[in-house]
Scaffold this active site. Structure first.
Site, PDB file in Angstrom:
ATOM      1  N   THR A   1       0.821  -1.210   0.000  1.00 58.96           N
ATOM      2  CA  THR A   1       0.000   0.000   0.000  1.00 58.96           C
ATOM      3  C   THR A   1       0.854   1.258   0.000  1.00 58.96           C
ATOM      4  OG1 THR A   1      -0.092  -0.046   2.401  1.00 58.96           O
ATOM      5  CG2 THR A   1      -1.891  -1.104   1.231  1.00 58.96           C
TER       6      THR A   1
ATOM      7  N   SER B   1       6.595   6.737  10.496  1.00 54.99           N
ATOM      8  CA  SER B   1       5.496   6.342   9.625  1.00 54.99           C
ATOM      9  C   SER B   1       5.853   6.643   8.182  1.00 54.99           C
ATOM     10  CB  SER B   1       4.228   7.086  10.003  1.00 54.99           C
ATOM     11  OG  SER B   1       4.233   8.375   9.424  1.00 54.99           O
ATOM     12  N   LYS B   2       4.997   6.138   7.313  1.00 55.74           N
ATOM     13  CA  LYS B   2       5.249   6.358   5.893  1.00 55.74           C
ATOM     14  C   LYS B   2       5.147   7.837   5.544  1.00 55.74           C
ATOM     15  CE  LYS B   2       3.588   1.797   4.732  1.00 55.74           C
ATOM     16  NZ  LYS B   2       2.772   0.928   3.910  1.00 55.74           N
ATOM     17  N   ARG B   3       4.547   8.584   6.444  1.00 58.06           N
ATOM     18  CA  ARG B   3       4.398  10.002   6.174  1.00 58.06           C
ATOM     19  C   ARG B   3       5.652  10.799   6.525  1.00 58.06           C
ATOM     20  NH1 ARG B   3      -0.161   7.886   6.673  1.00 58.06           N
ATOM     21  NH2 ARG B   3       0.067   7.403   8.867  1.00 58.06           N
ATOM     22  N   ASP B   4       6.530  10.189   7.314  1.00 58.91           N
ATOM     23  CA  ASP B   4       7.771  10.894   7.622  1.00 58.91           C
ATOM     24  C   ASP B   4       8.590  10.992   6.341  1.00 58.91           C
ATOM     25  OD1 ASP B   4       7.973  11.550  10.491  1.00 58.91           O
ATOM     26  OD2 ASP B   4       7.612   9.416  10.756  1.00 58.91           O
TER      27      ASP B   4
END
Length: 536
Positions: A36, A277-280
């Site tokens: 994902t 997180s992947k948002r970092d």
RNA sequence: GUCCCGGUCGUCUAGUCCGGCCAAGGACCCCAGAUUUUCAUUCUGGUAACACGGGUUCGAAUCCCGUCCGGGAUACCA
């Protein structure tokens, strides 16, 4: 790598589960990836520890794609993950693009297996249909929250439905989820390879959803069915899965299957100390690749976040890691990602390569600064150029920005260079005289002329006590001797002469040894730049 | 709220299981010095930590209890 791993579902039937103690399984750690998003730092490390555990145990390393979150799973993400793993040198024995005896390795292709297991659990009473709507579940949770009994979760209202009640819901058009019937208030002690013995109680966990009405399984369920089906022996995963591990152990028990060994590794933290997180930013593996990080360094650094080769050594290869790796030695505490140390490590690796190896690896980025033909016509020269910068950069991408001064007849002066030229009033005279001096010397030709003979004979950077190479042209050492003699005749201090000279030649105040610079630049370019700096 | 886990230099860690070899070692960063034609590399030296409080013990970073702080989980995500 055929192993004695036996198929628990022979021929994929659900008739038998055969991984008891009498049937020693081949060590088979698995990395489960969710397609994902990109492969991020944490995922890469998890994959690496699974991989290292498998290699250290002499077993098979499996890659399983958990794509049951259909809304978010994409093929593009899968490709990015696969590329990321390969870039790091993490190869799998079974999985996507590889196959294996325990496939398919995509969960969405294993739906019938989940259905079978679900039927079995339904028949044994370990699972039950839940007709609750999301609103009803939420309402039940609110009540529990208000009671302040501690536990908050699904209240189990469908747990003891009668056949008539079920029929009623079905008649009303409700399609049930399948929930796992958790034992009530059962205390159990579990052993984790990293955490050790941990005591938990099932009263803190609720009856969780295994299967959606459409037959798509949820994580905990699919995971267990596949771990059994793929004869997985070790599960190394992030600590956020610890509670899931409890649920999964109970499911293994309900299916009369042996549970794999669990190792819940600590999380990688961001600068704020929170789960990365992947948002970092900068957590995508392929970004590191694209930015010119040596994969060996990234591998080494990530491994070090929680595992150490030894108390006094930070640098180690993949092979050395495999030889020394024990999952039990992974630390328990989370680690913050330190870009500075990663960068240092990149430099360490970059300096290990021969100039030819380094040139090859840096080539994709070098192409922005170097004419394409030069890679074939001036390979030796480029190797010398790269060699001069290996101790000055940390990433492959950083060469390109440093070597522009090597090309073109003239060079633009930066502020520091202008300052160094202006400091000595007589600099112009010195440089003019020095140009005449070099004109009488035997310098190699300048790029783009052929200078193969010079570069083949002299390996840069020049080292202090290295023996003088045999070369048809003046070597850096000879140029230096000549220059020292020149400054003496001129009555100028060598140390004062050197700064304007570097400025005129390179346009800046940093760079390789001055006589390596002269050698690299060659006759025509040196003369042109010296005369330009001298004012013609 | 509840459950689980964690807590050694700013950061990654060794040491903790089997208490004394630890007035806590290594690495990154930082600072100073050496080398030097610049930058860098290299070399030498330096600053800097056992979260806190109680126990147990001749002796605790190491064992026990409590506190505090941090993190994770508590989904029809994984």
């Amino acid at each position: 790598m055929p192993g004695p791993r036996s198929a628990p579902f022979p021929g994929r039937s659900r008739s038998a589960i055969l991984c008891g103690p009498d049937d020693p399984r081949h060590p088979a750690p698995a990395f489960r990836s969710v397609p994902t998003g990109p492969l991020h730092l944490g995922g890469a490390r998890t994959a690496m520890y699974n991989w290292a555990a498998a290699r250290a145990l002499g077993g098979a390393f499996l890659l399983r794609i958990e794509d049951t979150d259909q809304a978010r799973s994409t093929d593009a993400s899968l490709q990015v993950i696969l590329q990321g793993l390969r870039w790091l040198g993490i190869d799998w024995d079974e999985g996507p693009e590889k196959g294996g005896d325990f496939g398919p390795y995509f969960q969405m292709q294993r739906l019938p297996l989940y259905r079978q297991a679900a039927e079995r659990l339904l028949a044994s009473g370990h699972a039950y249909p839940c007709y609750c709507t999301p609103e009803e579940i939420e309402a039940g949770r609110k009540v529990l929250e208000a009671q302040k009994t501690g536990f908050v979760g699904y209240d189990g209202r469908c747990r003891e439905l009668t056949a008539a009640q079920r029929a009623g819901f079905a008649a009303a058009g409700r399609r049930p989820n399948l929930r796992f019937r958790m034992p009530q208030a059962r205390a159990l002690q579990v052993h984790d390879l990293i955490l050790g013995d941990v005591e938990v109680n099932t009263r803190d966990l609720d009856d969780w959803v295994m299967l959606r009405p459409d037959g798509v399984p949820l994580y905990n369920f699919a995971c267990v069915v596949d771990d059994i089906g793929m004869a997985i022996t070790h599960v190394v995963r992030g600590n956020e899965h610890f509670q899931n591990g409890i649920k999964q152990r109970l499911l293994f028990e309900a299916l009369d299957a042996e549970c794999p060994q669990y190792a819940h590794i600590p999380l990688i933290l961001n600068k704020e100390g929170k789960k990365l997180s992947k948002r970092d930013a900068d957590t995508n593996m392929l970004d590191y690749r694209d930015k010119g990080f040596p994969p060996e360094a990234v591998f080494n650094y990530i491994a070090l976040l929680g595992w150490g080769f030894s108390g006094d050594r930070d640098l180690f290869s993949r092979d050395e890691m495999v030889a020394a790796f024990r999952i039990e030695n992974v630390g328990k505490a989370g680690a913050k990602f330190d870009e500075e140390k990663l960068r240092w490590m990149c430099g360490e690796y970059l300096r290990r390569w021969t100039p030819a190896q380094c040139l090859e690896r840096a080539r994709p980025w070098l192409q922005a600064a170097v004419p394409a033909a030069a890679f074939t016509t001036h390979a030796g020269w480029l190797q010398n150029v790269v060699a001069c910068y290996q101790e000055r950069v940390a990433l492959y991408s950083e060469f390109a920005g440093r070597i522009g001064w090597l090309f073109g007849e003239h060079v633009a002066l930066d502020e520091a260079a202008r300052k160094n030229l202006g400091k000595e009033p007589a600099a112009a005279d010195w440089l003019r005289a020095y140009a005449d001096e070099l004109a009488a010397a035997n310098l190699p030709p300048s790029y783009p002329q052929d200078r193969t003979a010079a570069d083949a004979a002299v390996a840069l950077p020049s080292k202090k006590d290295a023996p003088e190479p045999a070369c048809a042209f003046d070597t850096p050492a000879r140029i230096e001797a000549r220059t020292r003699a020149f400054t003496e005749r001129l009555g100028v201090k060598f140390g004062n002469f050197v700064h304007p000279l570097r400025a005129a030649l390179t346009g800046t105040d940093k760079g390789p040894g001055l006589f390596d610079v002269v050698f690299l630049l060659g006759r025509q370019t040196c003369l042109a730049r010296l005369r330009a700096a001298a004012g013609g």
